[in-house]
Design a protein around this motif. Structure first.
Motif, PDB file in Angstrom:
ATOM      1  N   GLU A  21       0.672  -1.143   0.000  1.00  0.00           N
ATOM      2  CA  GLU A  21       0.202  -0.051  -0.026  1.00  0.00           C
ATOM      3  C   GLU A  21       0.704   1.288  -0.120  1.00  0.00           C
ATOM      4  O   GLU A  21       0.378   2.092  -0.866  1.00  0.00           O
ATOM      5  CB  GLU A  21      -1.076  -0.292   1.252  1.00  0.00           C
ATOM      6  N   LYS A  61       0.940   4.026  -2.853  1.00  0.00           N
ATOM      7  CA  LYS A  61       0.905   5.955  -2.505  1.00  0.00           C
ATOM      8  C   LYS A  61       1.661   6.312  -2.885  1.00  0.00           C
ATOM      9  O   LYS A  61       2.094   7.172  -3.552  1.00  0.00           O
ATOM     10  CB  LYS A  61       0.657   5.692  -1.347  1.00  0.00           C
ATOM     11  N   GLN A  62       3.551   5.820  -2.817  1.00  0.00           N
ATOM     12  CA  GLN A  62       4.429   6.428  -3.440  1.00  0.00           C
ATOM     13  C   GLN A  62       4.436   6.746  -5.365  1.00  0.00           C
ATOM     14  O   GLN A  62       4.691   7.611  -5.533  1.00  0.00           O
ATOM     15  CB  GLN A  62       6.003   5.520  -3.090  1.00  0.00           C
ATOM     16  N   GLU A  71       1.615   6.797  -6.901  1.00  0.00           N
ATOM     17  CA  GLU A  71       1.010   7.991  -6.731  1.00  0.00           C
ATOM     18  C   GLU A  71       1.235   9.422  -7.132  1.00  0.00           C
ATOM     19  O   GLU A  71       0.403  10.036  -7.274  1.00  0.00           O
ATOM     20  CB  GLU A  71      -0.389   7.626  -6.500  1.00  0.00           C
TER      21      GLU A  71
END
Length: 157
Positions: free
Chosen positions: A139, A143-144, A146
């Motif tokens: 996750e 997120k990184q 994104e």
């Protein structure tokens, strides 16, 4: 018919002596002054009375031949009973020991079962924590990625 000591003394017989209760035989023995112990069995006291009556020529000596001899020494019987009792005591001790060993085995098996179950729970918990950690890392990476797409200059690239 109640026992009458005077009638017995007047006309003693083996048959009548055989029909008497211990307390009545004791009265006969006391009447003749025969020494005995009250703890003696009825047959033993009766044997003393018969021997006295034969010795005093009140009854013929043939009556002693027909009377079953009763051993006055109960040593062998007492020893046999003692051995039986000791055997029973040993058997009970063995049963208690076997029961104790069985209970100890059951307790040991229960303890091992509980330890195994605890180990399995711990391994499952550790495995779940590893999966959760991997999921969090995954996750975090997503997120990184994104974040790089949204703001390429922040990501240092």
């Amino acid at each position: 018919m109640p026992f009458n000591l005077d009638e017995f003394v007047a006309s003693p017989s083996v048959e009548e002596l055989d029909s008497l209760k211990k307390s009545e035989i004791v009265k006969v023995a006391k009447h003749y002054g025969i020494e005995f112990q009250l703890l003696m069995r009825k047959d033993e006291i009766k044997r003393y009375v018969l021997e006295y009556l034969v010795d005093e020529s009140i009854l013929p000596s043939t009556v002693l031949e027909t009377v079953i001899t009763v051993p006055t020494d109960n040593t062998f019987e007492l020893k046999r009973l003692e051995m039986e009792m000791n055997k029973e005591v040993r058997l009970k001790e063995m049963e208690r020991e076997m029961q104790k060993e069985k209970e100890e085995r059951e307790m040991q098996m229960q303890k091992e079962r509980e330890e195994r179950e605890e180990r399995e729970r711990r391994e499952e918990r550790e495995e779940r924590e590893r999966r959760e950690e991997k999921a969090r890392e995954h996750e975090f990476r997503l997120k990184q990625l994104e974040a790089r797409k949204i703001c390429p200059q922040i990501s240092g690239g």
